[in-house]
Design an enzyme around this catalytic site. Structure first.
Site, mmCIF file in Angstrom:
data_model
loop_
_atom_site.group_PDB
_atom_site.id
_atom_site.type_symbol
_atom_site.label_atom_id
_atom_site.label_comp_id
_atom_site.label_asym_id
_atom_site.label_seq_id
_atom_site.Cartn_x
_atom_site.Cartn_y
_atom_site.Cartn_z
ATOM 1 N N GLU A 48 2.843 1.426 -34.959
ATOM 2 C CA GLU A 48 1.650 0.581 -34.929
ATOM 3 C C GLU A 48 1.365 -0.086 -36.277
ATOM 4 O OE1 GLU A 48 1.730 3.639 -33.632
ATOM 5 O OE2 GLU A 48 0.871 3.609 -31.609
ATOM 6 N N PHE A 110 -9.011 15.703 -26.993
ATOM 7 C CA PHE A 110 -7.642 15.413 -27.423
ATOM 8 C C PHE A 110 -7.556 14.001 -28.028
ATOM 9 C CE2 PHE A 110 -3.394 13.691 -26.072
ATOM 10 C CZ PHE A 110 -2.620 14.444 -26.936
ATOM 11 N N GLN A 111 -7.053 13.921 -29.242
ATOM 12 C CA GLN A 111 -6.843 12.673 -29.985
ATOM 13 C C GLN A 111 -8.157 11.975 -30.384
ATOM 14 O OE1 GLN A 111 -4.031 10.290 -27.637
ATOM 15 N NE2 GLN A 111 -2.345 11.162 -28.828
ATOM 16 N N VAL A 378 6.935 -4.931 -51.731
ATOM 17 C CA VAL A 378 6.238 -4.528 -52.946
ATOM 18 C C VAL A 378 7.179 -3.675 -53.802
ATOM 19 C CG1 VAL A 378 4.407 -2.995 -53.796
ATOM 20 C CG2 VAL A 378 3.914 -4.689 -52.023
ATOM 21 N N PHE A 463 10.445 0.312 -59.183
ATOM 22 C CA PHE A 463 9.276 -0.133 -59.929
ATOM 23 C C PHE A 463 8.468 1.066 -60.434
ATOM 24 C CE2 PHE A 463 5.055 -2.042 -60.515
ATOM 25 C CZ PHE A 463 5.395 -3.154 -61.280
#
Length: 572
Positions: A48, A110-111, A378, A463
């Protein structure tokens, strides 16, 4: 009977929405089933987070509303990183967050989460639909908020609400409006007085100059002002611009920073450049369409709310043309020297050594299409993109430049390619970012999206290592044991090439970019390449010295030797 979900899809369709990104789930069944019989396509990603990033890329490139969806609990919670990116990039995204059954809310079901609270910080609007009578009005409000405030709107509704009969089946189109904002005359006159009084004016411009390239060059000519740009402004500024002196900031280079340091008057145009240490002690005028942005980064002598294009048009008649070019010519000369030094670093290495990332970025720039969409991850890929990609007014450069999230290249690439199927989309992926969302390679295959992935494979969080060195730390916890990414991609059905020698890089790139379909090039690059900031602070010099001492004392002197050998061109 028309359900709430069916009315939602009809409203989206009538408003010009052509696709929704997400992953199916039982709490979304009503919505996805309504999509099934509509003209709105469901793009089934593998995570997602990607749905939100893909929507952000679509919205950023098109300027239109884009939509993503997540099922209850963990499903929609995964959207949050991409929604933060969209919100901070100021692009219009509608997120549909499915919820647990309405009669179970508050029971620890639930959830169960509380999405309207969770998404509050990364949205301009986040509301829970608890009654069918709220719809479709709340949907229209959410869409309008996202479009007019240029941000994220989150609509939370339980699966049972989505499947219930809608109280009002009216379907209205919600589309963006257009308007012009110009400061009042007295504000214009005051800005002109300050600019006329300045002897050495520098312009700092950002993404807010989109559509105002002609006006930007016109005011630079009148003021004899060098133009410095922030990263998000590069695509709008860094072409056909004889006043351009490059970028400043941590990813920029010396000429941009020098033009800021050397001015007595700074004109800020459509920028939220965040690094306070790069602002000069100078008379400062800021123009931004968002009044809340004024004065956030530095002191202001004058602030104006207005569109950059319209405000410059109103300002120009009141500015006295300057004749002294000393400041401008000095900064242009500095830019030419800086540019030559950077280009000298973008050269092939000996085939016995890993490839210089600067050389890879330069060859990508040379081989890419004139209207390519570049999306750097990035980290170090952003540095090389900022320094070596050439803009021309048709190319685009987007990324997670404000939120700064790893793995954005591939995820943004999906939304970019779906939105523009005929354009070349090139994602410059770090090896850490790619492996974070490796499963999305399957999304490219499933939808036959011809995204081209260029992997900067330096076996490290590169980085982060640079930041550690600058702070005096020994890099630790940053090494990556990577597979052959080309072999992994081929196993997923993607055309892929691995390159370990500079002499083979150009042909490998040409092969990947010419492939009709998704393709990946895995390029083994130097791990210890230094990306020098525009100027070194005393703390950074001290940090590098401390890093060198600790490296030797810890028995890792070979690392220091390799760093020196890799970067002797910069050191000299």
């Amino acid at each position: 009977m028309v359900t709430v979900a069916e009315n939602m899809v009809s409203t989206l369709q009538e408003s010009g929405i052509t696709r929704v990104y997400g992953i199916a789930g039982d709490s979304l069944n009503g919505f996805t089933d309504a999509l099934r019989t509509s003209r709105v396509e469901w793009i089934n990603v593998r995570h997602e987070e990607t749905a939100a990033f893909a929507a952000a890329a679509e919205a950023g490139l098109t300027g239109e509303l884009a939509v993503c969806a997540g099922s209850a609990g963990p499903g929609n919670l995964h959207l949050i990183n991409g929604l933060f990116d969209a919100q901070r990039s100021r692009v219009p995204v509608l997120a549909i967050a499915a919820h647990i059954p309405s009669d179970e809310i508050g029971s620890g079901y639930f959830q169960e989460t509380h999405p309207q609270d969770l998404f509050r910080e990364c949205s301009v609007y986040a509301e829970h639909v608890s009654n069918t009578d709220q719809m479709p009005r709340v949907l229209r409000i959410a869409m309008r908020q996202a479009l007019e405030k240029r941000g994220v709107a989150v609509l939370v509704l339980s699966g049972d609400i989505a499947l219930a009969e809608v109280s009002d089946n009216r379907v209205d189109a919600v589309t963006a409006t257009a308007s012009v904002t110009v400061p009042v005359q007295r504000e214009i006159i005051r800005a002109a007085e300050l600019l006329n009084a300045g002897n050495k004016v520098t312009i700092l411009a950002g993404a807010g100059v989109a559509g105002a390239h002609e006006q930007l060059c016109a005011i630079a000519e009148v003021l004899k002002a060098p133009v410095v740009h922030a990263l998000r402004g590069k695509e709008h500024i860094d072409y056909d611009n004889q006043y351009n002196v490059g970028m400043t900031g941590l990813l920029g280079f010396a000429s941009g920073a020098r033009a800021m340091e050397g001015c007595d008057t700074l004109l800020m145009l459509g920028t939220d450049f965040p690094y306070q240490q790069f602002f000069p002690d100078a008379t400062t005028i800021q123009i931004d369409i968002r009044g809340e942005q004024l004065g956030k980064r530095t002191h202001l002598d004058h602030a104006m709310v207005g569109g950059v294009k319209e405000t410059i048009d109103a300002l120009l008649p009141h500015i006295h043309p300057k004749s002294d070019r000393a400041h401008l010519d000095g900064m242009l000369d500095h830019y030419d020297k800086t540019r030559r030094k950077l280009d000298e670093l973008a050269t092939p290495s000996n085939d016995s050594r890993p490839i210089h990332p600067q050389y890879l970025a330069r060859l990508v720039d040379e081989a890419a299409a004139d209207d390519a969409i570049f999306i750097p991850d990035v980290g170090s890929p952003v540095i090389w993109a900022a320094r070596y990609l050439t803009m021309n007014g048709r190319r685009r450069l987007i990324g997670s430049f404000t939120h700064g999230s790893m793995a954005s290249g591939l995820m943004h690439g999906i939304g970019a390619q779906v939105s523009y199927p005929g354009r070349q989309v090139i994602a410059l992926a770090g090896d850490g970012g790619l492996t974070m969302m490796l499963g999305e390679l399957l999304t490219l295959v499933q939808y036959d999206l011809p995204v081209k992935l260029v992997v900067f494979n330096n076996s490290s969080l590169n980085f982060i290592e640079l930041e550690m060195k600058a702070a005096g730390f020994l890099p630790w916890g940053t090494g990556l044991d990577n597979p052959d990414f080309a072999a992994v991609a081929r196993a997923m059905g993607i055309h892929a090439v691995r390159v370990e020698k500079s002499s083979e890089l150009r042909s490998g790139l040409d092969e990947v970019l010419a492939h009709d379909g998704p393709a990946l090039i895995d390029v083994v690059t130097q791990r210890h390449e230094l990306a020098m900031p525009p100027s070194l602070t005393a703390a950074q010099v001290k940090g590098f010295a401390l890093y060198a001492f600790r490296t030797v004392m810890s028995g890792r002197g070979d690392e220091l030797v390799d760093l020196a050998r890799t970067n002797f061109r910069q050191i000299l």
